[in-house]
Design a protein around this motif. Structure first.
Motif, PDB file in Angstrom:
ATOM      1  N   ASN A 237       7.107 -13.547 -57.290  1.00 10.45           N
ATOM      2  CA  ASN A 237       5.670 -13.237 -56.894  1.00 10.45           C
ATOM      3  C   ASN A 237       5.274 -11.807 -56.844  1.00 10.45           C
ATOM      4  O   ASN A 237       4.358 -11.333 -57.148  1.00 10.45           O
ATOM      5  CB  ASN A 237       5.303 -13.785 -55.849  1.00 10.45           C
ATOM      6  N   ALA A 238       6.359 -11.109 -56.243  1.00 13.18           N
ATOM      7  CA  ALA A 238       6.324  -9.811 -55.705  1.00 13.18           C
ATOM      8  C   ALA A 238       6.190  -8.868 -57.136  1.00 13.18           C
ATOM      9  O   ALA A 238       5.650  -7.735 -57.175  1.00 13.18           O
ATOM     10  CB  ALA A 238       7.574  -9.174 -54.931  1.00 13.18           C
ATOM     11  N   ALA A 239       6.663  -9.346 -58.286  1.00 16.53           N
ATOM     12  CA  ALA A 239       6.489  -8.791 -59.595  1.00 16.53           C
ATOM     13  C   ALA A 239       5.211  -8.983 -60.389  1.00 16.53           C
ATOM     14  O   ALA A 239       5.057  -8.662 -61.317  1.00 16.53           O
ATOM     15  CB  ALA A 239       7.640  -8.819 -60.514  1.00 16.53           C
ATOM     16  N   LEU A 467       6.373  -5.662 -65.599  1.00 13.00           N
ATOM     17  CA  LEU A 467       6.011  -4.029 -65.910  1.00 13.00           C
ATOM     18  C   LEU A 467       7.150  -3.301 -66.656  1.00 13.00           C
ATOM     19  O   LEU A 467       6.593  -2.519 -67.379  1.00 13.00           O
ATOM     20  CB  LEU A 467       5.408  -3.468 -64.510  1.00 13.00           C
ATOM     21  N   ASP A 468       8.381  -3.648 -66.214  1.00 13.39           N
ATOM     22  CA  ASP A 468       9.310  -3.128 -67.002  1.00 13.39           C
ATOM     23  C   ASP A 468       9.684  -3.396 -68.433  1.00 13.39           C
ATOM     24  O   ASP A 468       9.536  -2.640 -69.098  1.00 13.39           O
ATOM     25  CB  ASP A 468      10.858  -3.709 -66.319  1.00 13.39           C
ATOM     26  N   LEU A 530      -2.947  -4.649 -59.564  1.00 15.94           N
ATOM     27  CA  LEU A 530      -1.999  -3.427 -59.574  1.00 15.94           C
ATOM     28  C   LEU A 530      -2.770  -2.131 -59.017  1.00 15.94           C
ATOM     29  O   LEU A 530      -3.822  -2.301 -58.964  1.00 15.94           O
ATOM     30  CB  LEU A 530      -1.602  -3.346 -61.026  1.00 15.94           C
ATOM     31  N   GLU A 531      -1.763  -1.494 -58.554  1.00 14.93           N
ATOM     32  CA  GLU A 531      -2.191  -0.342 -57.668  1.00 14.93           C
ATOM     33  C   GLU A 531      -3.104   0.722 -58.850  1.00 14.93           C
ATOM     34  O   GLU A 531      -4.053   1.195 -58.253  1.00 14.93           O
ATOM     35  CB  GLU A 531      -0.734   0.393 -57.525  1.00 14.93           C
ATOM     36  N   VAL A 545       4.173   1.434 -61.436  1.00 13.80           N
ATOM     37  CA  VAL A 545       2.916   0.974 -60.786  1.00 13.80           C
ATOM     38  C   VAL A 545       3.152  -0.172 -59.811  1.00 13.80           C
ATOM     39  O   VAL A 545       3.887  -1.096 -60.376  1.00 13.80           O
ATOM     40  CB  VAL A 545       2.006   0.766 -61.925  1.00 13.80           C
ATOM     41  N   LYS A 546       2.690  -0.221 -58.743  1.00 10.00           N
ATOM     42  CA  LYS A 546       3.084  -1.172 -57.980  1.00 10.00           C
ATOM     43  C   LYS A 546       2.154  -2.373 -57.936  1.00 10.00           C
ATOM     44  O   LYS A 546       0.936  -2.319 -58.292  1.00 10.00           O
ATOM     45  CB  LYS A 546       2.909  -0.660 -56.371  1.00 10.00           C
TER      46      LYS A 546
END
Ligand SMILES: [Zn+2]
Length: 563
Positions: A237-239, A467-468, A530-531, A545-546
Motif C-alpha cells: 500500500n505504501a508503494a 515506480l522503481d 503521487l507527490e 517520487v513519493k
C-alpha cells in the motif's frame, strides 16, 4: 500495450460545464494531474468518489450537488492521481514472513556476515538459524561455502535462502541433519554443489535440492503467516499498490489471505496463484485438490483463480532451460522441470478446468515449451478467454515473440531486472554470448508485437515499488544510476506503456479490468496520489517520487505521514 477492453470504456459521466444536479460525493479530489489510463489515455483534474466508486472524472468545475455538506473536498495542488498500481507477480505472505526474520539483501559480504551473526545472537534458543535474501553475485560463482556459514553459526544448523529462492546455503550441521554427503546423488531437477576436488557437498543447494534441508525446518504457524501478510500489504500500500497476483500460494498462505479478508483487514485485492505441483496422486489428484481450494477460499478480495507452475530455474545458477548450451557448461543447456508431454497434459487439464495458468519460464527453451503447451491446450479444449501468463521471461527466442499475441498469452515482466546490472553483465551475458544476450528482457519487442504486457515486482526477490519498475522500463538502468545510455536501448518503452503495465494491463491479467485499472466512472475508487506528475519528472527521478496516499474502494489504506 493496453488490454483490448471488452466494454466500450465507460464514458466520463459529466462533461465539463454540465451543471445537472447529482447526489453528493463522499470525497472530491481536485486541482490534480489525473492520468486516467482510460482507452483514450485522457487527463482530468478532478475525481469524485461515492460509496467506494468513482462517480465523476473531469475538470474542477464539478457538477452541481456533487459537493454536499458532508463531502470531503481536497485540493491536490498539482499532484498526480493514477489508478492504484497492480503487481502481476509478487510473494506477499512469504516475503512478509521473511521480512520479519533474518533478511540479508545486500551484495556486501561483510554485511551478510554481520547480519547472520546478529540473527543467531538474537535467537539464542531457536533450534535453527534461518533467513533469506543473499545475493548471488556476492559469492564466487554464486556459490557460498558451508565453512563460511560454520564460522558464523558454529553451534546450530543454519540455512539461508538466496534472494530468488532458487538456491540455499547450508552449514555443516544442516547438511548432516539432512543426510547430505558425498554419496548423495543430485535430486531430480536439483543440484548439490560440490567441492571440485573432493566431491564433498560444498554448502550451496540448487532448485529441488533446497528442499532436502528446508523440509526439516519447523512449519510456520498461521499467526506467523498472518503477521507476514500484514507486513507485506503495508509495504505494498505504501508503494501505491491496490491489487496483486500472489505468485505462489500454498493452502496455509491462502488461509492467511482469506482469514485477513473475512476479518476485514485485507487492504489489497489478491488473485492467488495456487501451487500446481502434482504429487503422487498425479494430475487427477491435483485438479481435484485445486477445485476444493477454489470453492473453499474465494472471498470479496481474494480470488484463487490461477495456478502457478515452474518450468525452469534461473540463468545465473545455470538452472534455466535454454535452446543452446550455456557457454561455460559444455553440452549443458539446463533442464526444463516438466518434459513437454507432461507439461502439455498438466496445462491441458488446468485449461479444461477453467484455470488461468501462470508459468515461471526464464530460458528460451522453457518459454518455447510453455507456449507450445498453451497452443496444445487451445487445440484440445478450444480457444477461450483464458489469459494464461508467462512470468519472468528473461531470454525469449525472437521467433517466439509473435506467439504471445497469436495465442493470447500475457507477458508478465519484472522491468526492474532489465537494468544491465551485475546479474546480467557478470552472470548471465558471459554464459549466453552476444547474439543471445540481445534478447534478454525484450519488453519493447513484445509490446510492439501486440501482446498484453503487464508488470510485476517478484518481491521479495526485488523492490516492490512500481515506480522503481516504471523507471527502469523507460531507462533500462538501475534506479540509483546516474542518467546514461540505456542498457539495450532498443527495448526501452515509453512512460504511458510502463504505467499501463502496472495498471490496466495488470488488471487485465488479474481478470478485474472491468472493476479497476483505470480511473473511469463506475469503477472502484482504487487510486494512488503521487507527490509529482511523472510526465513532468526526469526519468532518472521517478523512483524518488513519493506516494502520498493510496485508496482502495475509496478508503485510505496508506497516507504518507510526511505530508
Ligand atoms: Zn516469483
Amino acid at each position: 500495450m493496453r488490454a483490448p477492453l471488452p466494454l466500450a470504456a465507460v464514458a466520463i459521466a459529466c462533461a465539463p460545464g454540465d451543471r445537472t444536479s447529482v447526489p453528493p460525493a463522499d470525497l472530491v479530489l481536485r486541482g490534480g494531474a489525473v492520468y486516467t489510463v482510460d482507452a483514450a489515455r485522457s487527463w482530468a483534474t478532478a475525481v469524485a468518489v461515492r460509496d467506494g466508486r468513482i462517480v465523476y472524472v473531469g475538470t474542477d468545475s464539478v457538477p452541481r450537488g456533487l459537493i454536499g455538506p458532508s463531502t470531503v473536498v481536497e485540493d491536490l495542488d498539482g499532484r498526480m492521481v493514477l489508478p492504484g498500481f497492480q503487481d502481476g507477480h509478487v510473494h506477499l505472505v512469504q516475503g512478509g514472513v521473511e521480512l520479519g526474520e533474518c533478511a540479508l539483501f545486500t551484495l556486501d559480504r561483510q554485511e551478510i556476515a554481520d547480519s547472520i551473526r546478529a540473527c543467531a545472537a538474537a535467537h539464542p534458543d531457536a533450534p535453527w538459524v534461518r533467513g533469506s535474501g543473499w545475493e548471488l553475485p556476492a559469492f564466487h560463482q554464486a556459490n557460498p561455502s558451508k565453512e563460511l556459514l560454520d564460522s558464523l553459526v558454529p553451534d546450530r544448523p543454519a540455512v539461508f535462502d538466496a534472494f530468488d529462492g532458487h538456491s540455499s546455503w547450508a552449514n555443516t550441521k544442516a547438511l548432516a541433519l539432512a543426510g547430505i554427503t558425498r554419496a548423495t546423488p543430485d535430486p531430480l531437477d536439483g543440484r548439490i554443489e560440490r567441492d571440485a576436488r573432493t566431491g564433498e557437498p560444498s554448502g550451496t543447494l540448487r532448485e529441488s535440492a533446497v528442499a532436502l534441508v528446508s523440509a526439516l525446518l519447523p512449519e510456520r504457524t498461521d499467526a506467523e503467516l498472518l503477521a507476514g501478510l500484514k507486513r507485506a500489504q503495508n509495504l505494498a500500500n505504501a508503494a501505491g499498490i491496490t491489487a496483486a497476483l500472489e505468485g505462489w500460494t500454498s493452502e496455509s498462505n491462502l488461509r492467511a489471505l482469506a482469514g485477513a479478508d473475512s476479518a476485514g483487514t485485507l487492504t489489497l485485492r489478491v488473485v492467488a496463484a495456487l501451487d500446481g505441483e502434482p504429487d503422487s496422486t498425479g494430475i487427477d489428484g491435483l485438479t481435484r485438490r485445486l477445485a476444493t481450494l477454489r470453492a473453499r477460499y474465494r472471498s470479496d478480495h481474494v480470488r484463487p483463480t490461477t495456478v502457478k507452475l515452474y518450468e525452469d530455474g534461473v540463468i545465473e545458477s545455470g538452472t534455466a532451460a535454454l535452446l543452446a548450451p550455456y557457454l561455460d557448461r559444455k553440452d549443458d543447456a539446463g533442464k526444463p522441470i516438466f518434459a513437454q508431454p507432461t507439461l502439455d497434459s498438466l496445462v491441458g487439464a488446468l485449461d479444461r478446468d477453467g484455470w488461468q495458468v501462470h508459468v515461471h519460464a526464464i530460458g528460451d527453451r522453457a518459454i518455447r515449451m510453455t507456449l507450445d503447451a498453451f497452443e496444445q491446450a487451445r487445440r484440445a479444449n478450444g480457444a477461450r478467454d483464458a489469459r494464461h501468463t508467462i512470468t519472468h521471461l528473461q531470454l525469449i527466442d525472437p521467433a517466439d515473440i509473435p506467439r504471445f499475441r497469436d495465442l493470447q498469452v500475457l507477458a508478465n515482466f519484472q522491468p526492474l531486472w532489465a537494468n544491465g546490472d551485475e546479474y546480467i553483465t557478470r552472470l548471465a551475458e558471459p554464459q549466453l554470448g552476444t547474439a543471445r544476450s540481445r534478447w534478454i528482457y525484450p519488453i519493447a519487442s513484445v509490446v510492439k508485437s501486440g501482446a498484453v504486457v503487464s508488470g510485476g515486482s517478484d518481491w521479495s526477490v526485488s523492490s516492490i515499488a512500481p515506480l522503481d519498475g516504471i523507471q527502469v522500463a523507460i531507462t533500462r538502468r538501475a534506479p540509483e544510476d546516474p542518467p546514461r545510455t540505456p542498457w539495450r536501448p532498443e527495448e526501452v518503452v515509453d512512460l504511458p506503456t510502463a504505467i499501463a503495465m502496472y495498471t490496466i494491463n495488470a488488471a487485465y491479467q488479474l481478470g478485474h479490468e472491468r472493476e479497476t485499472g483505470s480511473i473511469e466512472v463506475g469503477k472502484s475508487a482504487d487510486l494512488v496520489v503521487l507527490e509529482r506528475n511523472l510526465f513532468a519528472a526526469a526519468a532518472s527521478e521517478i523512483h524518488r517520487v513519493k506516494v502520498v496516499r493510496t485508496l482502495l474502494e475509496g478508503r485510505t489504506v496508506y497516507q504518507n505521514k510526511l505530508r
